[in-house]
Design an enzyme around this catalytic site. Structure first.
Site, PDB file in Angstrom:
ATOM      1  N   ASP A  45       0.770  -1.198  -0.115  1.00 12.23           N
ATOM      2  CA  ASP A  45      -0.150  -0.009   0.101  1.00 12.23           C
ATOM      3  C   ASP A  45       0.745   1.291   0.124  1.00 12.23           C
ATOM      4  O   ASP A  45       1.415   1.724   0.857  1.00 12.23           O
ATOM      5  CB  ASP A  45      -0.905   0.017   0.981  1.00 12.23           C
ATOM      6  N   ASN A  79      -6.008   6.385  -1.858  1.00 15.30           N
ATOM      7  CA  ASN A  79      -7.075   5.542  -3.072  1.00 15.30           C
ATOM      8  C   ASN A  79      -7.484   4.450  -2.235  1.00 15.30           C
ATOM      9  O   ASN A  79      -8.069   3.573  -3.127  1.00 15.30           O
ATOM     10  CB  ASN A  79      -6.087   5.333  -4.195  1.00 15.30           C
ATOM     11  N   ASP A  96     -19.429 -12.310 -21.948  1.00 18.73           N
ATOM     12  CA  ASP A  96     -18.311 -12.677 -22.888  1.00 18.73           C
ATOM     13  C   ASP A  96     -18.574 -11.673 -24.134  1.00 18.73           C
ATOM     14  O   ASP A  96     -19.356 -11.710 -24.948  1.00 18.73           O
ATOM     15  CB  ASP A  96     -18.854 -14.343 -23.453  1.00 18.73           C
ATOM     16  N   ASP A 144      -5.048 -13.027 -20.775  1.00 24.43           N
ATOM     17  CA  ASP A 144      -5.924 -13.929 -19.755  1.00 24.43           C
ATOM     18  C   ASP A 144      -6.646 -14.898 -20.712  1.00 24.43           C
ATOM     19  O   ASP A 144      -7.487 -14.476 -21.772  1.00 24.43           O
ATOM     20  CB  ASP A 144      -6.893 -13.197 -18.932  1.00 24.43           C
ATOM     21  N   GLU A 200      -2.535 -17.643 -21.134  1.00 26.24           N
ATOM     22  CA  GLU A 200      -3.098 -18.361 -20.172  1.00 26.24           C
ATOM     23  C   GLU A 200      -3.871 -19.399 -20.989  1.00 26.24           C
ATOM     24  O   GLU A 200      -5.023 -19.222 -21.045  1.00 26.24           O
ATOM     25  CB  GLU A 200      -3.810 -17.478 -18.918  1.00 26.24           C
ATOM     26  N   ASP A 209      -3.929 -18.733  -9.151  1.00 26.22           N
ATOM     27  CA  ASP A 209      -5.341 -19.522  -9.418  1.00 26.22           C
ATOM     28  C   ASP A 209      -4.959 -20.908  -8.577  1.00 26.22           C
ATOM     29  O   ASP A 209      -5.909 -21.890  -9.085  1.00 26.22           O
ATOM     30  CB  ASP A 209      -5.674 -19.585 -11.079  1.00 26.22           C
TER      31      ASP A 209
HETATM   32  C1  NOJ Z   1      -7.657 -16.519 -15.278  1.00 23.29           C
HETATM   33  C2  NOJ Z   1      -7.166 -15.739 -14.472  1.00 23.29           C
HETATM   34  O1  NOJ Z   1      -6.057 -15.991 -14.136  1.00 23.29           O
HETATM   35  C3  NOJ Z   1      -8.181 -15.904 -13.179  1.00 23.29           C
HETATM   36  O2  NOJ Z   1      -7.759 -15.364 -11.922  1.00 23.29           O
HETATM   37  C4  NOJ Z   1      -9.347 -15.113 -13.613  1.00 23.29           C
HETATM   38  O3  NOJ Z   1     -10.415 -15.310 -12.497  1.00 23.29           O
HETATM   39  C5  NOJ Z   1     -10.053 -15.925 -14.846  1.00 23.29           C
HETATM   40  N1  NOJ Z   1      -9.001 -16.033 -15.800  1.00 23.29           N
HETATM   41  C6  NOJ Z   1     -11.107 -14.969 -15.332  1.00 23.29           C
HETATM   42  O4  NOJ Z   1     -10.549 -13.818 -15.912  1.00 23.29           O
END
Ligand code: NOJ
Ligand code: NOJ
Length: 714
Positions: free
Chosen positions: A45, A50, A221, A251, A279, A351
Site C-alpha cells: 500500500d 486511494n 463474454d 488472460d 494463459e 489460481d
Molecule cells: C484466469 C485468471 O488467471 C483468473 O484469475 C481469472 O479469474 C480468470 N482467468 C477470469 O479472468
C-alpha cells in the site's frame, strides 16, 4: 545552417538512444528475463488516499479479514518496492489487470461482499482502476510505475483480459466504457457486443466451440468479431504500449476466439516491440486440446504459460513424484513447440494453492525455484515466494493464495537464489537459449544439462530429504576442468571435476549428491561465429521490426538475411539485432546473421505474413457427411491459410460446427488481399477429401472485421 541543425538532431537522437535504459527496448527477446507476478492489491500500500475511492466506496477492508475485498495495495506501492525487486534479480514484473474494474460489491454465494480486487472484471479497458491509481482514473501512477521500473532495468507486463467485462447477471451487468463513455451492457445488448450463451461446464471445457463462445463463470463474454469491440480492444492494448509496457499476459486465451487473437498479436507487434504470452489452462500434454494449444503458439505469435510443466513441477517437488514426469513433459513439448524457450514456466500462481501450501518444506521450494530458474523457458515467480508467504486456509486455494505481503527481507535463501540465477541467465546463453537434456535421473535425482553451442550449464538436484546418492557414470559437455557451485553452496552445492572424453561426453569424477541439494556448474565459451537463440515476434508482415537475440554478433554491423533477402538493420549490438521484415513472398523463412567478418550464424525460423491481419469469419455450409472424428479444415494460397497444406497442423482448423452441417472458424488473414481457398475434410483416419470445383476467392477488407459464407462444392 541546415547541416548544423541536422547534426544537432543527430546528436540528440544519439543521446536519446544512449540514455534509454535497455529495459525499455528489446522486449521481443524475453528469454533473458526473470518475471515476478504481482497481484497489485496484495503487494504494498503505497498511498492510503486511494484505499476507499468515492465512486466505488465500501469495497475496501482495512482489517484484511474479508479475502474478497480490496486491501490497499496499489501501483505506487509497487513503485516504492522497485529496489527490493531489482535486488532480487527480477527483470520484469507482470501486474494483475490494472484497468478500471467493477465498481460494485457482488455478494458471493454465501452473502459475503466480494470486490474485483484481482482486476479480472474490467468496465473500462482504457482507464486505470481508482483503487490502484487515483480517483479520476487517470494514468499518472501507472506512468510513474513504468518509468521507475525502466529506470531499474525492469520491464512491465500487463495482464490483459479481453475475453469478458464484468458479471453478466449482477453488479454492472457487463457494462463497458470507452475511456468513460458507455458502449453498452450485456442485458440490453442491441449492438451484439456480447455472446449470450450458457456458462461453460462439464465437457464444454474441452469442446472447441463452447470453450471459445460460451460464458466463463457468468462473465459477460465479449464478441471480439464485432468491429466496435475489435477496434476498442486493439486500441486499448495499443494505449498500454503508448504508456510504455513491454509485454502482455493475455488472460484465458483458451476461452477467447483463437483466430481473432492472431490479429490482436499482429496489431500489437505492428505498433511496436512487445512480448506476448497467454494463459491456456491445461493439466498435462494429454489434455484433449493440447494439440490445439501448441498449434496456436506456433502460429499466433503468442507464447504461453507452461501449464503441463507446472503440473509436473508440483507433482515432483510438491508430492514427491518421480523426476521422469518432468523429463517427459520437457521432451514432449520440445517436439511440439517451435519456440519452446519462450514458454513461461512457474511453480504456482494466483489460481492455485501456493507451493508451501501443498508441501510446507523450504528445501523443496528452493529446489523447485532453482529448477524453474535454470530449466527451459522463461521463469515467472509468484509474489511472496521469496518470503515463504502462504496461508493454508481451505488448502490455500483462491483467495487464500493471495495474502498481503508482510516481509520484504533481502536476506532469505530464496531471494538470494533468485538473484544469483537471474545473473546466470544474463551471463550464460545456455540458460535462455540452450537445449535441455537429461544426464542422470532416478525418482529423487535429476541432473540435466543446458547447452547453447559451447556454453553449458549442468544442474544436479537431489530432492530426497534424508538420502544422499552416489553419482557414477555421469557425462557432460562441460570441458575438462574443475567447477565450483554457482550458488556458492547456498542450497548444499559443491565442486566437481570433469575429465576429458569425446563426442560431448566428458566423464565427471564420481561424487556423492547429498540430500536436498542443488548444485549448478557452468561454462561460457568465448569467440566463435554468430549464434542465434531468439527471434521475436515470430511472425510479421513487411515492415514489422524483429529482434534477434544471441551471441557473437560483434559490435560492427553485419547482415541479416530472411532466406536469401537482406533485411534493413535498425540496430546492432553484440547480443541483439533489430531488423525490419523485408518485402518478400509470404511464407516461412530461415533468418540468419552474418557478422562483419563474414561468419554466418545458425538459422532460426520466422514467418513472413502477407500483410497486416484482419479477423474474418469463414463459414462453409452443408459440409456433410462426416462421421465422428472427421473434421472440416480450411486451406488456401497464403501462409495464413496454410499454403494449401492438408495436414492437421498445417491447414486452418478444425472448424467448429454448432449448427451441423455448417462449419466456421475465425481466421486472421491479410488485409486488402484477394485470397483463394477451399475446405477439406480430414477424416479420423487421416485421409483427406477436397471439396470439388474451383477455388473460392475473397477480397479481405483493409480494416475492421469481416465474414465470408460459401457452400461446400460437391
Ligand atoms: C484466469 C485468471 O488467471 C483468473 O484469475 C481469472 O479469474 C480468470 N482467468 C477470469 O479472468
Ligand atoms: C489441389 C486440389 O485438388 C484443388 O481442388 C485445389 O484447388 C488446389 N489444390 C489448389 O491449388
Amino acid at each position: 545552417m541546415l547541416k548544423l541543425s541536422r547534426r544537432l538532431i543527430g546528436l540528440s537522437l544519439l543521446f536519446c538512444f544512449v540514455l534509454t535504459p535497455l529495459s525499455a527496448t528489446l522486449a521481443a527477446d524475453f528469454k533473458r528475463e526473470v518475471i515476478y507476478q504481482i497481484i497489485t492489491d496484495r503487494f504494498f500500500d503505497g498511498s492510503t488516499s486511494n484505499n476507499n475511492p468515492s465512486q466505488s466506496s465500501g469495497l475496501y477492508d482495512s482489517t484484511k479479514t474479508n479475502w474478497r475485498a480490496y486491501w490497499g495495495g496499489d501501483l505506487a506501492g509497487i513503485q516504492q518496492k522497485m529496489s527490493y525487486l531489482a535486488g532480487m534479480g527480477v527483470t520484469a514484473i507482470w501486474i494483475s489487470p490494472p484497468v478500471d474494474n467493477l465498481n460494485t460489491n457482488i455478494p458471493d454465494g454465501s452473502g459475503n461482499p466480494t470486490a474485483s480486487y484481482h482486476g479480472y472484471q474490467a468496465r473500462d479497458f482504457k482507464r486505470i482502476e481508482e483503487h490502484f491509481g487515483n480517483s479520476s482514473n487517470s494514468w499518472t501512477e501507472f506512468d510513474n510505475l513504468v518509468t521507475a521500473a525502466h529506470a531499474n532495468g525492469i520491464k512491465v507486463i500487463v495482464d490483459f483480459a479481453p475475453n469478458h467485462s464484468t458479471q453478466n447477471n449482477a453488479g454492472e451487468f457487463g457494462a463497458l466504457y470507452d475511456n468513460g463513455a458507455l458502449l453498452g451492457n450485456f442485458t440490453s445488448d442491441t449492438n451484439g457486443y456480447f455472446h449470450h450463451n450458457a456458462n461453460i461446464s462439464g465437457g464444454g471445457w474441452d469442446d472447441r466451440y463452447q470453450a471459445q463462445y460460451f460464458t466463463l463463470f457468468d462473465l459477460a463474454d465479449i464478441n471480439q468479431q464485432h468491429p466496435t469491440m475489435d477496434a476498442y480492444l486493439k486500441a486499448a492494448a495499443q494505449l498500454f504500449q503508448q504508456h510504455g509496457v513491454d509485454g502482455f499476459r493475455i488472460d484465458a486465451i483458451k476461452h477467447l476466439n483463437w483466430g481473432w487473437q492472431y490479429s490482436l498479436a499482429n496489431s500489437i507487434y505492428t505498433f511496436g516491440d512487445s512480448f506476448l504470452f497467454g494463459e491456456w489452462f491445461q493439466g498435462t500434454t494429454s489434455d484433449p486440446l493440447y494439440r490445439d494449444s501448441y498449434k496456436y503458439a506456433n502460429k499466433s505469435g503468442i507464447s504461453m504459460l507452461d501449464f503441463p510443466l507446472n503440473t509436473a513441477i508440483r507433482n515432483v517437488f510438491g508430492n514427491n513424484a518421480n523426476f521422469s514426469q518432468i523429463d517427459s513433459v520437457i521432451s514432449q513439448e520440445g517436439s511440439n513447440f517451435t519456440w519452446k524457450e519462450d514458454l513461461v514456466t512457474f511453480i504456482d500462481n494466483h489460481d492455485m494453492a501456493r507451493f508451501l501450501s501443498i508441501n510446507n518444506n523450504n528445501n523443496r521450494l528452493h529446489e523447485a525455484l532453482a529448477f524453474t530458474l535454470t530449466s527451459r523457458g522463461i521463469p515467472c515467480i509468484y509474489y511472496g515466494t521469496e518470503q515463504y508467504l502462504h496461508n493454508d486456509t481451505s488448502g490455500g486455494t483462491d483467495p487464500y493464495n493471495r495474502p498481503m505481503m508482510v516481509n520484504f527481507s533481502t536476506s532469505t535463501t530464496a531471494y538470494q537464489v533468485i538473484n544469483k540465477l537471474s545473473t546466470l541467465r544474463r551471463n550464460n546463453t545456455a540458460i535462455p537459449y540452450g537445449s535441455m537434456s537429461q544426464r542422470w535421473m532416478n525418482n529423487d535425482v535429476y541432473i540435466y544439462e543446458r547447452k547453447f553451442f559451447g556454453n553449458v550449464v549442468l544442474v544436479a538436484i537431489n530432492k530426497n530429504e534424508s538420502s544422499s546418492y552416489s553419482i557414477t557414470g555421469l557425462n557432460t559437455s562441460l570441458p575438462a576442468g574443475s567447477y565450483s557451485d554457482y550458488l556458492t553452496g547456498s542450497v548444499g552445492g559443491f565442486s566437481i571435476t570433469v575429465n576429458s572424453g569425446s563426442g560431448g561426453n566428458n566423464p565427471v569424477t564420481n561424487f556423492t549428491l547429498p540430500a536436498h541439494t542443488v548444485s549448478v556448474w557452468q561454462f561460457t565459451e568465448s569467440g566463435g561465429s554468430p549464434q542465434v537463440g531468439s527471434i521475436g515476434p515470430t511472425n510479421g508482415q513487411s515492415g514489422v521490426k524483429v529482434t534477434i537475440g544471441g551471441k557473437n554478433f560483434g559490435s560492427t554491423t553485419g547482415t541479416v538475411k530472411f532466406g536469401t533477402t537482406t533485411a534493413t538493420v535498425n540496430s546492432w549490438t553484440p547480443t541483439h539485432i533489430v531488423a525490419t521484415t523485408p518485402s518478400v513472398t509470404n511464407g516461412n523463412y530461415s533468418v540468419t546473421v552474418t557478422n562483419s567478418g563474414g561468419q554466418v550464424s545458425n538459422p532460426i525460423q520466422y514467418t513472413v505474413l502477407t500483410a497486416k491481419l484482419i479477423p474474418i469469419t469463414f463459414t462453409v455450409n452443408n459440409a456433410s457427411p462426416t462421421s465422428v472424428g472427421d473434421y472440416i479444415f480450411l486451406t488456401g494460397n497464403t501462409v495464413e491459410l496454410g499454403k494449401w497444406s492438408t495436414t492437421w497442423d498445417g491447414a486452418v482448423g478444425p472448424l467448429l460446427t454448432p449448427n451441423y452441417p455448417n462449419w466456421f472458424n475465425v481466421v486472421s488473414v491479410a488485409a486488402g488481399q484477394t485470397i483463394q481457398f477451399k475446405f477439406i475434410k480430414i477424416a479420423a483416419n487421416g485421409s483427406v477429401t477436397w471439396e470439388a470445383g474451383s477455388n473460392h476467392t475473397y477480397t479481405v477488407p483493409t480494416s475492421g472485421t469481416g465474414s465470408v459464407n460459401v457452400n461446400w462444392q460437391y
